[in-house]
Structures are given as structure tokens and as C-alpha cells.
Scaffold this motif. Sequence first.
Motif, PDB file in Angstrom:
ATOM      1  N   GLY A   1     -11.520  10.740  11.482  1.00  0.00           N
ATOM      2  CA  GLY A   1     -10.302  10.582  10.547  1.00  0.00           C
ATOM      3  C   GLY A   1     -10.577   9.633   9.485  1.00  0.00           C
ATOM      4  O   GLY A   1     -11.127   8.878   9.605  1.00  0.00           O
ATOM      5  N   ARG A   2     -10.063  10.107   8.262  1.00  0.00           N
ATOM      6  CA  ARG A   2     -10.051   8.930   7.281  1.00  0.00           C
ATOM      7  C   ARG A   2      -8.643   8.369   7.005  1.00  0.00           C
ATOM      8  O   ARG A   2      -7.639   9.022   7.373  1.00  0.00           O
ATOM      9  CB  ARG A   2     -10.246   9.959   5.951  1.00  0.00           C
ATOM     10  CG  ARG A   2     -11.582  10.515   5.948  1.00  0.00           C
ATOM     11  CD  ARG A   2     -11.787  11.413   4.463  1.00  0.00           C
ATOM     12  NE  ARG A   2     -13.324  11.737   4.290  1.00  0.00           N
ATOM     13  CZ  ARG A   2     -13.770  12.398   3.199  1.00  0.00           C
ATOM     14  NH1 ARG A   2     -12.974  12.567   2.436  1.00  0.00           N
ATOM     15  NH2 ARG A   2     -14.847  12.772   3.400  1.00  0.00           N
ATOM     16  N   ILE A   3      -8.888   7.144   6.733  1.00  0.00           N
ATOM     17  CA  ILE A   3      -7.468   6.273   6.679  1.00  0.00           C
ATOM     18  C   ILE A   3      -7.367   5.629   5.230  1.00  0.00           C
ATOM     19  O   ILE A   3      -8.417   5.099   4.803  1.00  0.00           O
ATOM     20  CB  ILE A   3      -7.420   5.228   7.684  1.00  0.00           C
ATOM     21  CG1 ILE A   3      -7.313   5.846   9.227  1.00  0.00           C
ATOM     22  CG2 ILE A   3      -6.280   4.291   7.481  1.00  0.00           C
ATOM     23  CD1 ILE A   3      -7.720   4.875  10.315  1.00  0.00           C
ATOM     24  N   PHE A   4      -6.364   5.739   4.553  1.00  0.00           N
ATOM     25  CA  PHE A   4      -6.186   4.768   3.416  1.00  0.00           C
ATOM     26  C   PHE A   4      -5.031   4.000   3.547  1.00  0.00           C
ATOM     27  O   PHE A   4      -3.959   4.550   3.757  1.00  0.00           O
ATOM     28  CB  PHE A   4      -5.871   5.817   2.161  1.00  0.00           C
ATOM     29  CG  PHE A   4      -5.868   5.092   0.676  1.00  0.00           C
ATOM     30  CD1 PHE A   4      -6.883   4.192   0.392  1.00  0.00           C
ATOM     31  CD2 PHE A   4      -4.704   5.454   0.071  1.00  0.00           C
ATOM     32  CE1 PHE A   4      -6.782   3.790  -0.954  1.00  0.00           C
ATOM     33  CE2 PHE A   4      -4.408   4.867  -1.374  1.00  0.00           C
ATOM     34  CZ  PHE A   4      -5.479   3.978  -1.686  1.00  0.00           C
ATOM     35  N   TYR A   5      -5.147   2.798   2.962  1.00  0.00           N
ATOM     36  CA  TYR A   5      -3.916   1.958   2.958  1.00  0.00           C
ATOM     37  C   TYR A   5      -3.667   1.277   1.564  1.00  0.00           C
ATOM     38  O   TYR A   5      -4.770   1.134   0.742  1.00  0.00           O
ATOM     39  CB  TYR A   5      -4.019   0.656   3.752  1.00  0.00           C
ATOM     40  CG  TYR A   5      -3.074  -0.490   3.669  1.00  0.00           C
ATOM     41  CD1 TYR A   5      -1.769  -0.249   3.981  1.00  0.00           C
ATOM     42  CD2 TYR A   5      -3.465  -1.579   2.508  1.00  0.00           C
ATOM     43  CE1 TYR A   5      -0.743  -1.040   3.645  1.00  0.00           C
ATOM     44  CE2 TYR A   5      -2.213  -2.462   2.116  1.00  0.00           C
ATOM     45  CZ  TYR A   5      -0.977  -2.231   2.763  1.00  0.00           C
ATOM     46  OH  TYR A   5       0.033  -3.009   2.448  1.00  0.00           O
ATOM     47  N   PHE A   6      -2.512   1.578   1.268  1.00  0.00           N
ATOM     48  CA  PHE A   6      -2.154   1.276  -0.461  1.00  0.00           C
ATOM     49  C   PHE A   6      -0.953   0.284  -0.325  1.00  0.00           C
ATOM     50  O   PHE A   6       0.032   0.610   0.439  1.00  0.00           O
ATOM     51  CB  PHE A   6      -1.615   2.645  -0.822  1.00  0.00           C
ATOM     52  CG  PHE A   6      -1.669   2.618  -2.506  1.00  0.00           C
ATOM     53  CD1 PHE A   6      -2.382   1.743  -3.109  1.00  0.00           C
ATOM     54  CD2 PHE A   6      -0.666   3.044  -2.981  1.00  0.00           C
ATOM     55  CE1 PHE A   6      -2.397   1.595  -4.632  1.00  0.00           C
ATOM     56  CE2 PHE A   6      -0.421   3.058  -4.411  1.00  0.00           C
ATOM     57  CZ  PHE A   6      -1.268   2.259  -5.158  1.00  0.00           C
ATOM     58  N   GLN A   7      -0.917  -0.599  -1.061  1.00  0.00           N
ATOM     59  CA  GLN A   7      -0.049  -1.784  -0.873  1.00  0.00           C
ATOM     60  C   GLN A   7       1.372  -1.671  -1.542  1.00  0.00           C
ATOM     61  O   GLN A   7       2.358  -1.853  -0.952  1.00  0.00           O
ATOM     62  CB  GLN A   7      -0.737  -2.979  -1.349  1.00  0.00           C
ATOM     63  CG  GLN A   7       0.221  -4.131  -1.625  1.00  0.00           C
ATOM     64  CD  GLN A   7       0.479  -4.318  -3.292  1.00  0.00           C
ATOM     65  OE1 GLN A   7      -0.358  -4.336  -3.758  1.00  0.00           O
ATOM     66  NE2 GLN A   7       1.796  -4.499  -3.468  1.00  0.00           N
ATOM     67  N   PRO A   8       1.379  -1.161  -2.716  1.00  0.00           N
ATOM     68  CA  PRO A   8       2.788  -0.942  -3.365  1.00  0.00           C
ATOM     69  C   PRO A   8       3.980  -0.042  -2.567  1.00  0.00           C
ATOM     70  O   PRO A   8       3.555   0.928  -1.825  1.00  0.00           O
ATOM     71  CB  PRO A   8       2.536  -0.318  -4.695  1.00  0.00           C
ATOM     72  CG  PRO A   8       1.142  -0.629  -4.988  1.00  0.00           C
ATOM     73  CD  PRO A   8       0.343  -0.499  -3.777  1.00  0.00           C
ATOM     74  N   GLY A   9       4.994  -0.480  -2.751  1.00  0.00           N
ATOM     75  CA  GLY A   9       6.201   0.482  -2.139  1.00  0.00           C
ATOM     76  C   GLY A   9       7.330  -0.311  -1.550  1.00  0.00           C
ATOM     77  O   GLY A   9       7.941   0.177  -0.642  1.00  0.00           O
ATOM     78  N   HIS A  10       7.552  -1.440  -2.070  1.00  0.00           N
ATOM     79  CA  HIS A  10       8.797  -2.184  -1.340  1.00  0.00           C
ATOM     80  C   HIS A  10      10.118  -1.286  -1.699  1.00  0.00           C
ATOM     81  O   HIS A  10      10.024  -0.462  -2.576  1.00  0.00           O
ATOM     82  CB  HIS A  10       8.865  -3.451  -2.056  1.00  0.00           C
ATOM     83  CG  HIS A  10      10.096  -4.330  -1.607  1.00  0.00           C
ATOM     84  ND1 HIS A  10      11.360  -4.342  -2.060  1.00  0.00           N
ATOM     85  CD2 HIS A  10      10.046  -5.413  -0.420  1.00  0.00           C
ATOM     86  CE1 HIS A  10      12.052  -5.219  -1.117  1.00  0.00           C
ATOM     87  NE2 HIS A  10      11.295  -5.860  -0.511  1.00  0.00           N
ATOM     88  N   GLU A  11      10.887  -1.328  -0.507  1.00  0.00           N
ATOM     89  CA  GLU A  11      12.055  -0.580  -0.633  1.00  0.00           C
ATOM     90  C   GLU A  11      12.869  -0.698  -1.783  1.00  0.00           C
ATOM     91  O   GLU A  11      13.746   0.068  -2.303  1.00  0.00           O
ATOM     92  CB  GLU A  11      12.858  -0.478   0.881  1.00  0.00           C
ATOM     93  CG  GLU A  11      13.466  -1.973   1.011  1.00  0.00           C
ATOM     94  CD  GLU A  11      12.570  -2.989   1.697  1.00  0.00           C
ATOM     95  OE1 GLU A  11      12.913  -3.841   2.115  1.00  0.00           O
ATOM     96  OE2 GLU A  11      11.287  -2.665   1.979  1.00  0.00           O
ATOM     97  N   MET A  12      13.123  -1.886  -2.347  1.00  0.00           N
ATOM     98  CA  MET A  12      14.020  -2.280  -3.471  1.00  0.00           C
ATOM     99  C   MET A  12      13.546  -1.809  -5.035  1.00  0.00           C
ATOM    100  O   MET A  12      14.471  -1.781  -5.729  1.00  0.00           O
ATOM    101  CB  MET A  12      14.280  -3.717  -3.448  1.00  0.00           C
ATOM    102  CG  MET A  12      15.249  -4.176  -2.274  1.00  0.00           C
ATOM    103  SD  MET A  12      17.142  -3.356  -2.527  1.00  0.00           S
ATOM    104  CE  MET A  12      17.317  -4.011  -4.091  1.00  0.00           C
ATOM    105  N   TYR A  13      12.446  -1.663  -5.066  1.00  0.00           N
ATOM    106  CA  TYR A  13      11.732  -1.703  -6.675  1.00  0.00           C
ATOM    107  C   TYR A  13      11.634  -0.030  -6.995  1.00  0.00           C
ATOM    108  O   TYR A  13      11.271   0.020  -8.158  1.00  0.00           O
ATOM    109  CB  TYR A  13      10.703  -2.383  -6.781  1.00  0.00           C
ATOM    110  CG  TYR A  13      11.154  -4.009  -6.217  1.00  0.00           C
ATOM    111  CD1 TYR A  13      12.358  -4.476  -6.860  1.00  0.00           C
ATOM    112  CD2 TYR A  13      10.149  -4.668  -5.369  1.00  0.00           C
ATOM    113  CE1 TYR A  13      12.420  -5.603  -6.553  1.00  0.00           C
ATOM    114  CE2 TYR A  13      10.418  -5.914  -4.857  1.00  0.00           C
ATOM    115  CZ  TYR A  13      11.549  -6.637  -5.597  1.00  0.00           C
ATOM    116  OH  TYR A  13      11.757  -7.902  -5.413  1.00  0.00           O
TER     117      TYR A  13
END
Length: 261
Positions: free
Chosen positions: A188-200
Motif C-alpha cells: 500500500g501507498r500512504i500520503f500524509y498532508f498537513q493542512p486542514g484545521h477544522e476552523m479555517y
Amino acid sequence: MIRVTVWNEYLHEKNEPQVAAVYPKGIHGAIADFLSRDPELEVRTATLDMPEHGLTEEVLNATDVLIWWGHMGHHLVSDEVVERVADRVLHGMGLVCLHSAHHSKIFRKLMGTACHLRWRDIGENERIWTIEPSHPIAAGLPAYFDIPQEEMYGERFDIPTPDELVFLGWFRGGEVFRSGVTYRRGFGRIFYFQPGHEMYGNFYNENVQRVITNAVHWAKSTFVCPAYLNGEAVPPPEAYVPQTDVVSHKDYGRPEYLNLK
């Protein structure tokens, strides 16, 4: 057709009116909406409050890429479901973990580390630099793009050395962060991406949407998992004759075996 399941714990939106105002259809709904504009994607959603968190054997077996967003409910996710998802990743399902999913049970299990980081939440500007412009996940992205408001995530990020560092984030306080990283676990391939806070509301950002859409295409494996990954026994060939005169490794030091040819 790539079959995508967007998973979200769906707790902030139900318990915090200010978050519900940003994502009236839930974070999962916002992500599913922009992914559904891609004719090559077939998208469904699942949330924490569903039976088996919406991630039954049937659903996972019909999922090519799983997207995961979680924050306040990591501890509420069943260990049984985590094991099920991890097994599917090892067998070739793609996994895209977003923002605070760095602390999800599934990401920490697959990384084998605590996945801690430095953080500060004052809604500051983040500049995301494209480190590997030739990578498929970076296709169509500029050399950098700005996110006007985001929660600061900073190093040290306690993850294994990534297979690929695709994006690097920089914040006004001077902190940097490995904002987009890839791994391979099993098939399997995994990608982590940081942006995405629930408020913005950054899942409405066109560049963020492009990154996630690209990641789905990249994470989809065309590999068909072989039977041996399931630990199945392999019967001996019909003509197989067990050897009875094999020299034990303990015998190699005896004088009569030193000149064997």
C-alpha cells in the motif's frame, strides 16, 4: 474508476457551531464534493458514529483509496477497525491521512512512532513549498502557494524518514514542517498532508484540493496482492523427495566436512 472512501470522525461539526458554519456538510462532505468532480473517482463517505465506523469488511474491500481525517476522537476508534484498515493497506489499499490524522491510531500503527510534533494555533499564514515538482502528487502545483490561515505544525515531526518529501511548509514564526510525505507499507501507498484545521476552511482551497486529488490517483495501486501475503501454505511439487542426507549446520566445523565439494 478509483473507488474512494472519505472517513471523518465528524465530531467538531456536530458539537461546535462555528465549525459547522465552515463545513455545513462536514469535512468529509466538503472533501467528497470536490473529489466527485473528477470523473475517474467514485466517492463515498464514512464517519465514526456509523456501525463499525462505516469501515466494514465490505466497504474496505470496495475501497481503492481511504482518506482519513480525525482529531478529537482518535481514542474512540475501535482497535479492531484499525487492524482491519492496516491489513487492507498492507494488501494494497492506498491511505491519505490529513492534518491531525497524524495522531490517528491507523497512522501511528503504520509509522511505528509516536508521530508527535510542535504546534501553535493562532490562524497564521502558511507557505507550502513544492519540493519535488516532478512527483505525481505535485502535478499542476506552483513552486509554492500560500494558505492565509492554518494551525502551525512544526518540527520535530516524529515520523520515520519519508520515502519522498513532496511539500515543505513554512510559517511566519520561522517554523518549518514536512507537510507532504509519502510511504509504502506492504503493497500500500500512504500520503500524509498537513493542512486542514477544522476552523479555517482550507479544504475549499484549490491548491489543497489539487494535492488531495493527485494523492488519490497516486495512492491507487494497480497491484493485485498475491496469495503468499496471506500466509497461505504452498504444497510441495509432486516429484518432491525429501532429502535425508543434508549436513546440519552444526557439522560444518567438524574436520571431515571442511573439504566438502
